[in-house]
Write a protein that holds these residues in place. Structure first.
Motif, PDB file in Angstrom:
ATOM      1  N   ALA A 196      33.572  -0.537 -16.172  1.00 46.34           N
ATOM      2  CA  ALA A 196      33.346  -1.664 -16.969  1.00 46.34           C
ATOM      3  C   ALA A 196      31.642  -1.933 -16.647  1.00 46.34           C
ATOM      4  CB  ALA A 196      34.229  -2.891 -16.686  1.00 46.34           C
ATOM      5  N   ALA A 197      31.342  -1.855 -15.287  1.00 44.39           N
ATOM      6  CA  ALA A 197      29.907  -1.999 -14.947  1.00 44.39           C
ATOM      7  C   ALA A 197      29.043  -1.076 -15.566  1.00 44.39           C
ATOM      8  CB  ALA A 197      30.135  -2.119 -13.650  1.00 44.39           C
ATOM      9  N   LEU A 198      29.601   0.231 -15.498  1.00 47.53           N
ATOM     10  CA  LEU A 198      28.690   1.369 -15.807  1.00 47.53           C
ATOM     11  C   LEU A 198      28.661   1.280 -17.436  1.00 47.53           C
ATOM     12  CD1 LEU A 198      30.293   4.004 -13.664  1.00 47.53           C
ATOM     13  CD2 LEU A 198      28.157   2.937 -13.358  1.00 47.53           C
ATOM     14  N   SER A 199      29.695   1.032 -18.117  1.00 43.92           N
ATOM     15  CA  SER A 199      29.487   0.687 -19.481  1.00 43.92           C
ATOM     16  C   SER A 199      28.650  -0.211 -20.108  1.00 43.92           C
ATOM     17  CB  SER A 199      30.822   0.222 -20.236  1.00 43.92           C
ATOM     18  OG  SER A 199      30.924   0.207 -21.619  1.00 43.92           O
ATOM     19  N   GLU A 200      28.391  -1.415 -19.150  1.00 45.97           N
ATOM     20  CA  GLU A 200      27.444  -2.306 -19.482  1.00 45.97           C
ATOM     21  C   GLU A 200      26.009  -1.852 -19.577  1.00 45.97           C
ATOM     22  OE1 GLU A 200      27.451  -5.826 -20.149  1.00 45.97           O
ATOM     23  OE2 GLU A 200      29.861  -5.477 -20.733  1.00 45.97           O
ATOM     24  N   VAL A 201      25.548  -1.094 -18.768  1.00 46.28           N
ATOM     25  CA  VAL A 201      24.264  -0.430 -18.746  1.00 46.28           C
ATOM     26  C   VAL A 201      23.938   0.637 -19.392  1.00 46.28           C
ATOM     27  CG1 VAL A 201      24.153  -1.248 -16.269  1.00 46.28           C
ATOM     28  CG2 VAL A 201      24.758   1.138 -16.766  1.00 46.28           C
ATOM     29  N   THR A 202      25.006   1.339 -20.258  1.00 50.94           N
ATOM     30  CA  THR A 202      24.950   2.377 -20.936  1.00 50.94           C
ATOM     31  C   THR A 202      24.638   2.038 -22.475  1.00 50.94           C
ATOM     32  OG1 THR A 202      26.138   3.621 -19.676  1.00 50.94           O
ATOM     33  CG2 THR A 202      25.675   4.718 -21.481  1.00 50.94           C
ATOM     34  N   ARG A 203      23.198   1.999 -22.748  1.00 53.65           N
ATOM     35  CA  ARG A 203      22.923   1.741 -24.038  1.00 53.65           C
ATOM     36  C   ARG A 203      22.868   2.727 -25.026  1.00 53.65           C
ATOM     37  NH1 ARG A 203      24.066  -3.452 -23.464  1.00 53.65           N
ATOM     38  NH2 ARG A 203      22.736  -4.392 -21.771  1.00 53.65           N
ATOM     39  N   ALA A 204      22.592   2.552 -26.462  1.00 54.57           N
ATOM     40  CA  ALA A 204      22.324   3.651 -27.366  1.00 54.57           C
ATOM     41  C   ALA A 204      21.471   4.720 -27.014  1.00 54.57           C
ATOM     42  CB  ALA A 204      22.157   3.004 -28.685  1.00 54.57           C
ATOM     43  N   ASN A 205      21.728   5.794 -27.243  1.00 56.64           N
ATOM     44  CA  ASN A 205      20.565   7.089 -26.873  1.00 56.64           C
ATOM     45  C   ASN A 205      20.623   7.578 -25.463  1.00 56.64           C
ATOM     46  OD1 ASN A 205      19.416   9.491 -28.054  1.00 56.64           O
ATOM     47  ND2 ASN A 205      17.630   8.311 -28.010  1.00 56.64           N
ATOM     48  N   GLU A 206      21.378   6.587 -24.765  1.00 55.78           N
ATOM     49  CA  GLU A 206      21.438   6.705 -23.221  1.00 55.78           C
ATOM     50  C   GLU A 206      22.514   7.323 -22.812  1.00 55.78           C
ATOM     51  OE1 GLU A 206      18.666   2.961 -22.116  1.00 55.78           O
ATOM     52  OE2 GLU A 206      20.877   3.151 -21.455  1.00 55.78           O
ATOM     53  N   VAL A 207      22.711   8.214 -21.693  1.00 51.66           N
ATOM     54  CA  VAL A 207      23.747   8.718 -21.061  1.00 51.66           C
ATOM     55  C   VAL A 207      24.071   8.306 -19.665  1.00 51.66           C
ATOM     56  CG1 VAL A 207      23.918  10.825 -22.597  1.00 51.66           C
ATOM     57  CG2 VAL A 207      22.770  11.116 -20.437  1.00 51.66           C
ATOM     58  N   LEU A 208      25.038   8.249 -19.199  1.00 52.02           N
ATOM     59  CA  LEU A 208      25.527   7.945 -17.724  1.00 52.02           C
ATOM     60  C   LEU A 208      26.101   9.310 -17.216  1.00 52.02           C
ATOM     61  CD1 LEU A 208      25.985   5.664 -15.459  1.00 52.02           C
ATOM     62  CD2 LEU A 208      28.494   6.292 -16.134  1.00 52.02           C
ATOM     63  N   LEU A 209      25.535   9.713 -15.841  1.00 49.38           N
ATOM     64  CA  LEU A 209      25.969  11.087 -15.560  1.00 49.38           C
ATOM     65  C   LEU A 209      26.776  10.709 -14.207  1.00 49.38           C
ATOM     66  CD1 LEU A 209      22.457  12.876 -15.529  1.00 49.38           C
ATOM     67  CD2 LEU A 209      24.257  12.854 -17.039  1.00 49.38           C
ATOM     68  N   THR A 210      27.806  11.246 -14.034  1.00 49.01           N
ATOM     69  CA  THR A 210      28.516  11.096 -13.040  1.00 49.01           C
ATOM     70  C   THR A 210      28.917  12.396 -12.291  1.00 49.01           C
ATOM     71  OG1 THR A 210      30.798  11.488 -14.097  1.00 49.01           O
ATOM     72  CG2 THR A 210      29.778   9.204 -13.785  1.00 49.01           C
ATOM     73  N   ALA A 211      29.089  12.605 -10.903  1.00 52.17           N
ATOM     74  CA  ALA A 211      29.189  13.779 -10.028  1.00 52.17           C
ATOM     75  C   ALA A 211      30.123  14.460  -9.684  1.00 52.17           C
ATOM     76  CB  ALA A 211      28.385  13.286  -8.916  1.00 52.17           C
ATOM     77  N   GLN A 212      31.338  14.076 -10.690  1.00 52.94           N
ATOM     78  CA  GLN A 212      32.730  14.657 -10.337  1.00 52.94           C
ATOM     79  C   GLN A 212      32.431  16.294 -10.604  1.00 52.94           C
ATOM     80  OE1 GLN A 212      32.736  11.927 -12.582  1.00 52.94           O
ATOM     81  NE2 GLN A 212      34.158  10.662 -12.184  1.00 52.94           N
ATOM     82  N   HIS A 213      33.443  17.068  -9.797  1.00 55.30           N
ATOM     83  CA  HIS A 213      32.925  18.683  -9.823  1.00 55.30           C
ATOM     84  C   HIS A 213      34.388  19.374  -9.885  1.00 55.30           C
ATOM     85  CE1 HIS A 213      34.355  17.993  -5.623  1.00 55.30           C
ATOM     86  NE2 HIS A 213      33.523  17.195  -5.566  1.00 55.30           N
ATOM     87  N   LEU A 214      34.472  20.530  -9.731  1.00 49.40           N
ATOM     88  CA  LEU A 214      35.726  21.444 -10.179  1.00 49.40           C
ATOM     89  C   LEU A 214      36.597  21.226  -9.178  1.00 49.40           C
ATOM     90  CD1 LEU A 214      35.508  25.196 -10.974  1.00 49.40           C
ATOM     91  CD2 LEU A 214      37.092  24.265  -9.014  1.00 49.40           C
ATOM     92  N   ASP A 215      36.441  20.673  -8.149  1.00 48.34           N
ATOM     93  CA  ASP A 215      37.674  20.230  -6.971  1.00 48.34           C
ATOM     94  C   ASP A 215      38.064  19.116  -7.522  1.00 48.34           C
ATOM     95  OD1 ASP A 215      35.657  22.110  -5.831  1.00 48.34           O
ATOM     96  OD2 ASP A 215      37.016  21.936  -3.893  1.00 48.34           O
ATOM     97  N   ASP A 216      37.394  18.185  -8.006  1.00 47.02           N
ATOM     98  CA  ASP A 216      37.833  16.966  -8.679  1.00 47.02           C
ATOM     99  C   ASP A 216      38.849  17.213  -9.644  1.00 47.02           C
ATOM    100  OD1 ASP A 216      36.540  15.219  -6.446  1.00 47.02           O
ATOM    101  OD2 ASP A 216      34.639  15.353  -7.633  1.00 47.02           O
TER     102      ASP A 216
END
Length: 437
Positions: free
Chosen positions: A103-123
């Protein structure tokens, strides 16, 4: 392919975004992602980088983490935003913390912006096994998507092709320091149990287990894509026009759905409901059969997590939010020349030659009678039946009275005042943002 090249290839379609936000917990995975991007930005033309740290406040040791993250970001020249969230108590602390975080990450992500998270293959492999043990269907077994809408922009997982071992090797090579979250060792959490107890046994027998499970998730994701395409085809036939489209409620033609096999009904309906509510588990799909099979004069309702499905006029209707609350009484309309806001029920207006007052707005209670030109006095119930007004609308439909006389019923041709007085009573129901949870 080395890790920086793999990351750049994954992010190639998103190079024209204005900002790349990095979800930075301070742990190994997000530290590697932040370090990779900060160093790539020195040689590549990348969007602006910004880090965001979500502080859950669930353990005392976590109070020191924002400062660690600030120091790391300062060293790399990346601005940091720290957001504190309240985690709602519930059965699953993991899920509640995740909900608060996104919910918090959604608040900061505006139009034409992306949020990058670090989940990997093991996850991804852990997610697949965790959901398999919970009896998930194709959608759940597709694992974490590489991208999905978030806020006004998108969430991306650019490291899903990288293994935890690759991230650890990169961190060792660059002598990175990171936070070790003590809760990651707590075996009472299901994911930790899988990571520490189950996967070591699996990989000792099948060394490529993580990669093959992640590949299975990719196959299932492709299968889900085909199911989504089939759902769109089936929903296209069910999205017919209705004379009550002005209600602004999502609805589908029932006859088009019941012609399909039961499996295709579920698939189409799941696709349609997915943005509206949490989907029911297998046991609760019996509510759909009850809705379809109820007799013609019944008022079947299928109650779901975030709203209800009603059947009326040969259609199914989605109701939520204010539509499920009883509308408070209104009373006198002091200024009929001005729109009237109805509590929990939209806006009412009069156009044309406004009748003399005083005027009152009421809702149906039963027994109302209306006088119509050339037809005499008619029961309102019969008039609503003739107009085919869905039952769930009848108690919310604004009625205009003068003294004890019913003058008009909003929005219904021939009953809205246009036939008798040359004026019109118009009701604008709640917008979808109010009606949907």
């Amino acid at each position: 392919m080395n890790l920086p090249a793999k990351l750049l290839l994954s992010l190639k379609p998103w190079r024209n975004a204005t900002t790349w936000h990095i979800a930075f917990s301070g742990g190994l995975d997000s530290t590697v992602l932040l370090h990779l991007l900060a160093h790539l930005a020195k040689a590549q033309s990348l969007p602006a980088l910004r880090a965001i740290h979500v502080h859950h406040g669930l353990q005392a040791v976590a109070d020191a983490w924002p400062e660690h993250c600030r120091a790391m970001c300062e060293a790399l020249g990346v601005p940091l935003q720290v957001v504190r969230v309240q985690v709602q108590p519930g059965a699953s602390l993991e899920r509640a913390a995740r909900d608060a975080r996104y919910a918090a990450l959604s608040e900061v992500t505006r139009a034409n912006e992306v949020l990058l998270t670090a989940q990997h293959l093991d996850d991804q492999a852990e997610t697949l096994l965790f959901r398999l043990l919970r009896g998930a269907g194709v959608r759940g077994l597709s694992g974490m998507p590489r991208q999905r809408p978030l806020g006004e922009g998108y969430l991306l997982r650019p490291l899903l092709d990288a293994t935890r071992a690759e991230l650890e090797a990169y961190a060792a090579e660059h002598q990175l320091s990171w936070i070790e979250d003590p809760s990651n060792q707590d075996r009472q959490f299901s994911r930790n149990y899988l990571r520490h107890q189950v996967f070591p046994v699996l990989t000792s027998r099948w060394p490529q287990a993580m990669a093959t499970m992640a590949r299975s998730a990719a196959h299932l994701s492709e299968a889900q894509g085909l199911l989504d395409e089939l759902a769109q085809i089936d929903l296209c036939h069910a999205r017919t026009c209705s004379e009550f489209d002005w209600l602004g409620l999502p609805s589908l033609e029932l006859a088009s759905l019941v012609k399909l096999s039961v499996a295709r009904q579920r698939n189409a309906l799941s696709h349609w409901l997915e943005p509206l509510t949490s989907l029911p588990d297998s046991d609760h799909w019996s509510g759909w059969a009850d809705l379809c099979n109820a007799s013609g004069d019944a008022r079947p309702i299928w109650r779901l997590a975030d709203g209800e499905l009603h059947r009326a006029g040969g259609r199914i209707w989605w109701l939520s939010g204010g539509w499920l609350r009883r509308s408070p009484p209104v009373g006198t309309w002091g200024e009929p020349s001005l729109p009237l806001a109805l509590p929990d029920n939209g806006v009412l207006s009069l156009s044309g030659q406004i009748p003399d007052g005083p005027l009152q707005i009421r809702y149906r209670e039963g027994g109302e009678v209306m006088e119509l030109p050339g037809r005499g006095h008619r029961d309102l119930k019969r008039l609503l039946n003739e107009s085919g007004v869905p039952l769930f609308v009848r108690g919310r439909l604004p009625l205009l009275f003068k003294g004890g006389q019913l003058l008009a019923v909003a929005n219904l041709p021939g009953l809205d005042g246009s036939a008798a007085g040359g004026w019109n009573l118009h009701w604008q129901p709640m917008g979808e943002d109010q009606g949907l949870s």
